[in-house]
Design a protein around this motif. Structure first.
Motif, short mmCIF file in Angstrom:
data_model
loop_
_atom_site.label_atom_id
_atom_site.label_comp_id
_atom_site.label_asym_id
_atom_site.label_seq_id
_atom_site.Cartn_x
_atom_site.Cartn_y
_atom_site.Cartn_z
N ALA A 8 7.30 6.31 -16.72
CA ALA A 8 8.26 6.69 -15.64
C ALA A 8 7.53 7.93 -14.78
O ALA A 8 7.91 7.77 -13.37
N ASN A 9 6.49 8.62 -14.99
CA ASN A 9 5.91 9.67 -14.31
C ASN A 9 5.20 8.90 -12.90
O ASN A 9 4.69 9.38 -11.83
N GLN A 10 4.95 7.62 -12.97
CA GLN A 10 4.21 6.86 -11.96
C GLN A 10 5.35 6.62 -10.86
O GLN A 10 4.74 6.11 -9.67
N PHE A 11 6.44 6.68 -10.92
CA PHE A 11 7.54 6.30 -9.88
C PHE A 11 8.06 7.64 -9.32
O PHE A 11 8.99 7.60 -8.84
N ILE A 12 7.33 8.84 -9.31
CA ILE A 12 8.00 10.07 -8.64
C ILE A 12 7.84 9.83 -7.21
O ILE A 12 6.84 9.42 -6.79
N ASN A 13 8.99 10.29 -6.36
CA ASN A 13 9.20 10.04 -5.00
C ASN A 13 9.11 8.74 -4.73
O ASN A 13 8.73 8.37 -3.51
N CYS A 14 9.54 7.82 -5.37
CA CYS A 14 9.35 6.40 -5.06
C CYS A 14 10.79 5.83 -4.44
O CYS A 14 11.95 6.40 -4.71
N PRO A 15 11.05 4.96 -3.72
CA PRO A 15 12.26 4.29 -3.16
C PRO A 15 13.02 3.54 -4.08
O PRO A 15 12.32 3.01 -5.10
N PRO A 16 14.22 3.52 -3.77
CA PRO A 16 15.02 2.65 -5.14
C PRO A 16 14.70 1.20 -5.12
O PRO A 16 14.72 0.73 -6.21
N LEU A 17 14.49 0.74 -3.92
CA LEU A 17 13.97 -0.88 -3.92
C LEU A 17 12.61 -0.80 -3.16
O LEU A 17 12.40 -0.04 -2.26
N MET A 18 11.90 -1.79 -3.57
CA MET A 18 10.58 -2.11 -3.10
C MET A 18 10.26 -3.79 -3.22
O MET A 18 10.63 -4.16 -4.30
N PRO A 19 9.79 -4.17 -2.27
CA PRO A 19 9.16 -5.47 -2.50
C PRO A 19 8.22 -5.79 -3.37
O PRO A 19 7.36 -5.04 -3.59
N TRP A 20 8.52 -6.78 -4.19
CA TRP A 20 7.52 -7.24 -5.42
C TRP A 20 6.10 -7.01 -5.17
O TRP A 20 5.46 -6.35 -5.91
N ARG A 21 5.59 -7.58 -3.92
CA ARG A 21 4.15 -7.22 -3.34
C ARG A 21 3.81 -5.89 -3.51
O ARG A 21 2.61 -5.25 -3.93
N GLN A 22 4.60 -5.04 -2.86
CA GLN A 22 4.40 -3.52 -2.55
C GLN A 22 4.35 -2.94 -3.94
O GLN A 22 3.49 -1.90 -4.21
N PHE A 23 5.27 -3.32 -4.71
CA PHE A 23 5.40 -2.65 -6.14
C PHE A 23 4.14 -3.02 -7.00
O PHE A 23 3.63 -2.23 -7.64
N ALA A 24 3.62 -4.14 -6.78
CA ALA A 24 2.06 -4.38 -7.58
C ALA A 24 1.25 -3.73 -6.95
O ALA A 24 0.50 -3.06 -7.91
N VAL A 25 1.11 -3.36 -5.78
CA VAL A 25 0.20 -2.53 -5.23
C VAL A 25 0.24 -1.11 -5.88
O VAL A 25 -0.76 -0.31 -6.34
N TRP A 26 1.71 -0.53 -5.82
CA TRP A 26 2.05 0.68 -6.33
C TRP A 26 1.38 1.07 -7.84
O TRP A 26 1.11 2.02 -8.03
N ILE A 27 1.63 0.06 -8.31
CA ILE A 27 1.22 -0.08 -9.91
C ILE A 27 -0.17 -0.24 -10.21
O ILE A 27 -0.47 -0.31 -11.24
N GLY A 28 -0.96 -0.35 -9.25
CA GLY A 28 -2.41 -0.76 -9.33
C GLY A 28 -2.70 -2.05 -9.69
O GLY A 28 -3.89 -2.24 -10.35
N MET A 29 -1.73 -3.13 -9.31
CA MET A 29 -2.11 -4.26 -9.79
C MET A 29 -2.19 -5.40 -8.44
O MET A 29 -1.80 -6.57 -8.44
N GLU A 30 -2.86 -4.55 -7.45
CA GLU A 30 -2.90 -5.48 -6.03
C GLU A 30 -3.58 -6.82 -6.36
O GLU A 30 -3.54 -7.76 -5.88
N ASP A 31 -4.70 -6.83 -7.43
CA ASP A 31 -5.59 -8.01 -7.59
C ASP A 31 -4.84 -9.04 -8.47
O ASP A 31 -5.23 -10.02 -9.05
#
Length: 71
Positions: A8-31
């Protein structure tokens, strides 16, 4: 990384909705964006369709993660 590895602490100050590709980058899975797409397709991540776009419901992800941490 697996869905179960999200915290849960990975999502501090995040928007309520996010495109899935951007979400992948956000959690460190851009590759490994296709893994995240698979999680969305299988229902492991809650999503909302907005027109042609699939958005990850980040607010619900955070709620579920906080509920898991209570156990």
């Amino acid at each position: 990384m697996e869905v179960e590895d999200l915290k849960a602490n990975q999502f501090i100050n995040c928007p309520p909705l996010m495109p899935w590709r951007q979400f992948a980058v956000w959690i460190g899975m851009e590759d490994k964006q296709q893994h995240v797409r698979g999680w969305c397709d299988k229902g492991y991540l809650p999503t909302v369709r907005m027109g042609r776009h699939r958005m990850v419901n980040v607010a619900l992800v955070v709620k579920q993660l906080l509920e898991q941490e209570d156990f």
